[in-house]
Scaffold this motif. Structure first.
Motif, PDB file in Angstrom:
ATOM      1  N   LEU A  68      48.729  43.080  37.184  1.00 29.95           N
ATOM      2  CA  LEU A  68      47.708  43.951  37.755  1.00 29.95           C
ATOM      3  C   LEU A  68      46.334  43.509  37.234  1.00 29.95           C
ATOM      4  CD1 LEU A  68      49.353  47.472  37.248  1.00 29.95           C
ATOM      5  CD2 LEU A  68      49.106  46.270  39.423  1.00 29.95           C
ATOM      6  N   SER A  69      45.301  43.779  38.014  1.00 26.11           N
ATOM      7  CA  SER A  69      43.954  43.455  37.551  1.00 26.11           C
ATOM      8  C   SER A  69      43.518  44.456  36.489  1.00 26.11           C
ATOM      9  CB  SER A  69      42.977  43.491  38.727  1.00 26.11           C
ATOM     10  OG  SER A  69      42.846  44.824  39.217  1.00 26.11           O
ATOM     11  N   GLN A  70      42.550  44.044  35.668  1.00 20.00           N
ATOM     12  CA  GLN A  70      42.051  44.937  34.621  1.00 20.00           C
ATOM     13  C   GLN A  70      41.469  46.223  35.206  1.00 20.00           C
ATOM     14  OE1 GLN A  70      39.708  43.058  31.567  1.00 20.00           O
ATOM     15  NE2 GLN A  70      38.747  44.968  30.926  1.00 20.00           N
ATOM     16  N   PRO A  71      40.669  46.168  36.303  1.00 19.39           N
ATOM     17  CA  PRO A  71      40.173  47.414  36.897  1.00 19.39           C
ATOM     18  C   PRO A  71      41.293  48.342  37.365  1.00 19.39           C
ATOM     19  CG  PRO A  71      38.891  45.560  37.699  1.00 19.39           C
ATOM     20  CD  PRO A  71      40.041  44.988  36.940  1.00 19.39           C
ATOM     21  N   SER A  72      42.388  47.764  37.881  1.00 22.83           N
ATOM     22  CA  SER A  72      43.515  48.599  38.338  1.00 22.83           C
ATOM     23  C   SER A  72      44.158  49.324  37.166  1.00 22.83           C
ATOM     24  CB  SER A  72      44.559  47.739  39.048  1.00 22.83           C
ATOM     25  OG  SER A  72      44.053  47.208  40.240  1.00 22.83           O
ATOM     26  N   VAL A  73      44.346  48.601  36.060  1.00 19.44           N
ATOM     27  CA  VAL A  73      44.931  49.227  34.868  1.00 19.44           C
ATOM     28  C   VAL A  73      44.019  50.341  34.361  1.00 19.44           C
ATOM     29  CG1 VAL A  73      45.634  48.856  32.473  1.00 19.44           C
ATOM     30  CG2 VAL A  73      46.224  47.162  34.221  1.00 19.44           C
ATOM     31  N   SER A  74      42.710  50.076  34.307  1.00 17.88           N
ATOM     32  CA  SER A  74      41.758  51.088  33.831  1.00 17.88           C
ATOM     33  C   SER A  74      41.779  52.329  34.727  1.00 17.88           C
ATOM     34  CB  SER A  74      40.343  50.501  33.794  1.00 17.88           C
ATOM     35  OG  SER A  74      40.278  49.435  32.865  1.00 17.88           O
ATOM     36  N   ARG A  75      41.843  52.100  36.050  1.00 16.82           N
ATOM     37  CA  ARG A  75      41.874  53.238  36.974  1.00 16.82           C
ATOM     38  C   ARG A  75      43.144  54.075  36.794  1.00 16.82           C
ATOM     39  NH1 ARG A  75      44.559  53.705  41.349  1.00 16.82           N
ATOM     40  NH2 ARG A  75      44.900  51.456  41.570  1.00 16.82           N
ATOM     41  N   ILE A  76      44.298  53.403  36.702  1.00 12.78           N
ATOM     42  CA  ILE A  76      45.572  54.125  36.528  1.00 12.78           C
ATOM     43  C   ILE A  76      45.565  54.887  35.214  1.00 12.78           C
ATOM     44  CG2 ILE A  76      48.059  53.827  36.199  1.00 12.78           C
ATOM     45  CD1 ILE A  76      47.829  51.383  38.123  1.00 12.78           C
ATOM     46  N   LYS A 123      54.482  54.370  37.765  1.00 13.37           N
ATOM     47  CA  LYS A 123      53.488  53.317  37.490  1.00 13.37           C
ATOM     48  C   LYS A 123      52.552  53.744  36.369  1.00 13.37           C
ATOM     49  CE  LYS A 123      52.065  50.268  40.331  1.00 13.37           C
ATOM     50  NZ  LYS A 123      51.515  49.512  41.477  1.00 13.37           N
ATOM     51  N   GLN A 124      52.128  55.028  36.371  1.00  8.09           N
ATOM     52  CA  GLN A 124      51.262  55.521  35.304  1.00  8.09           C
ATOM     53  C   GLN A 124      51.936  55.371  33.946  1.00  8.09           C
ATOM     54  OE1 GLN A 124      50.551  59.517  36.708  1.00  8.09           O
ATOM     55  NE2 GLN A 124      48.440  59.051  37.275  1.00  8.09           N
ATOM     56  N   GLY A 126      47.463  44.385  31.852  1.00  7.71           N
ATOM     57  CA  GLY A 126      47.341  43.946  33.237  1.00  7.71           C
ATOM     58  C   GLY A 126      48.070  42.648  33.487  1.00  7.71           C
TER      59      GLY A 126
END
Length: 337
Positions: free
Chosen positions: A63-71, A40-41, A58
């Protein structure tokens, strides 16, 4: 046009070299620490590199923008250096990210090929068949089974040896085949029998021969007045013991049924053959195959070496092979009163 001074040009080259060495050191450190990136990364990193935007990546990956930023942040922490420069409109990759993308794309290609290979194997469209058979099975049984498996349309490698029964069994003992077909009286140890049975021997009688007008079984005494071509082994021994054939004092014998037919065509005489070969001959020639009722039966077996692991393709081929055998046995039953 303004020219770049030699001093500035030299300074730029030194900066490029330093940056390149930094990338090599980072990559080396990752290898030494056995850093493992998740699929996924890598997918997120690839999507951001292709779209130039966290939000666009995203949307592409649902995926949500926060999820992409976190990954992405987790990936950068594992990597050890920033991979992107954040801007008001999107992101811009660092030289380290550009270098890393080359490796990611290379590995994605390998992964895609692996996934496709796995899918083909699961669909029984890719693999290898290693087969060894006697001539009797090579005329139509094996070709028909391979045609049903559609090996010509699929990515299936076929290694097929046609030899004597003794050679087929020796080859099986070595573990270098997956499926064997032989004429055997007793199956030696170390083999798993998948299918076995008996078929009669038959005499191939030309249409204009005195024995060619009927299809009922013959007895050996019916063949005494005529030159006969026997098969080495039990058939030839029985013909000799029973004094069968006008050529009993100078008998003609062959190792295989196909050789007996060829000898008959060139030298005359009625060939005695196994029923598998008789069926093949009957599809392409006039004349009448007739069972010789008091000859020993022809014993056959389909088998595989113990200890081998058969693939899905092996199993499907073996199923078709056995079905083709049974088709011919059904044809033989039409000659039995």
């Amino acid at each position: 046009m303004a020219s770049i001074s030699p001093a500035l040009d030299s300074q730029k080259k030194r900066s490029d070299v330093i940056a390149f060495r930094k990338i090599l050191l980072i990559t080396s450190d990752i290898c030494k620490t056995n850093t493992m990136f998740t699929q996924k990364q890598l997918a997120v990193f690839r999507a951001v590199m292709q779209t130039g935007s966290v939000s666009a990546a995203g949307r592409r990956m649902n995926l949500s923008q926060p999820s992409v930023s976190r990954i992405l942040g987790d990936l950068e922490r594992q990597f050890g250096v920033p991979l992107f420069q954040r801007k008001s409109k999107g992101v811009s990759p660092t030289p380290e990210a550009e270098a890393f993308l080359e490796e990611v794309e290379r590995n994605y290609l390998v992964l895609t090929n692996l996934e496709e290979a796995a899918a083909q194997i699961a669909r029984k469209e890719r693999g290898t068949l290693s087969i060894a058979t006697i001539t009797a099975a090579s005329l139509e049984i094996v070709p028909s089974a391979l045609a049903r498996l559609q090996v010509a349309e699929k990515n299936i490698k076929v290694v097929w040896q046609v030899k004597s029964s003794k050679w087929v069994l020796d080859f099986a003992r070595s573990g270098t085949l997956r499926t064997g077909f032989a004429n055997v009286l007793h199956m030696p140890s170390g083999m798993r029998v998948l299918h076995e049975g008996t078929i009669p021997h038959m005499c191939l009688v030309p249409a204009d021969h005195p024995l060619g007008s009927q299809r009922t079984p013959l007895l050996l005494r019916d063949l005494r007045p005529y030159p006969i071509i026997g098969l080495l082994g039990q058939v030839a021994d029985e013909l000799a013991v029973r004094n069968v054939g006008a050529n009993i004092h100078s008998p003609l014998t062959a190792e295989t049924s196909l050789a007996a037919i060829t000898l008959s065509q060139h030298c005359g005489g009625l060939p005695i053959v196994d029923a598998f070969t008789a069926h093949y001959w009957h599809q392409n020639h006039d004349g009448q195959p007739r069972i010789v009722e008091d000859l020993p039966d022809y014993r056959f077996a389909v088998f595989e070496p113990l200890g081998t692991s058969a693939s899905l393709i092996d199993r499907e081929f073996q199923t078709y092979l056995i079905e083709e055998v049974e088709k011919i046995r059904a044809w033989i039953s039409g000659f039995i009163c």
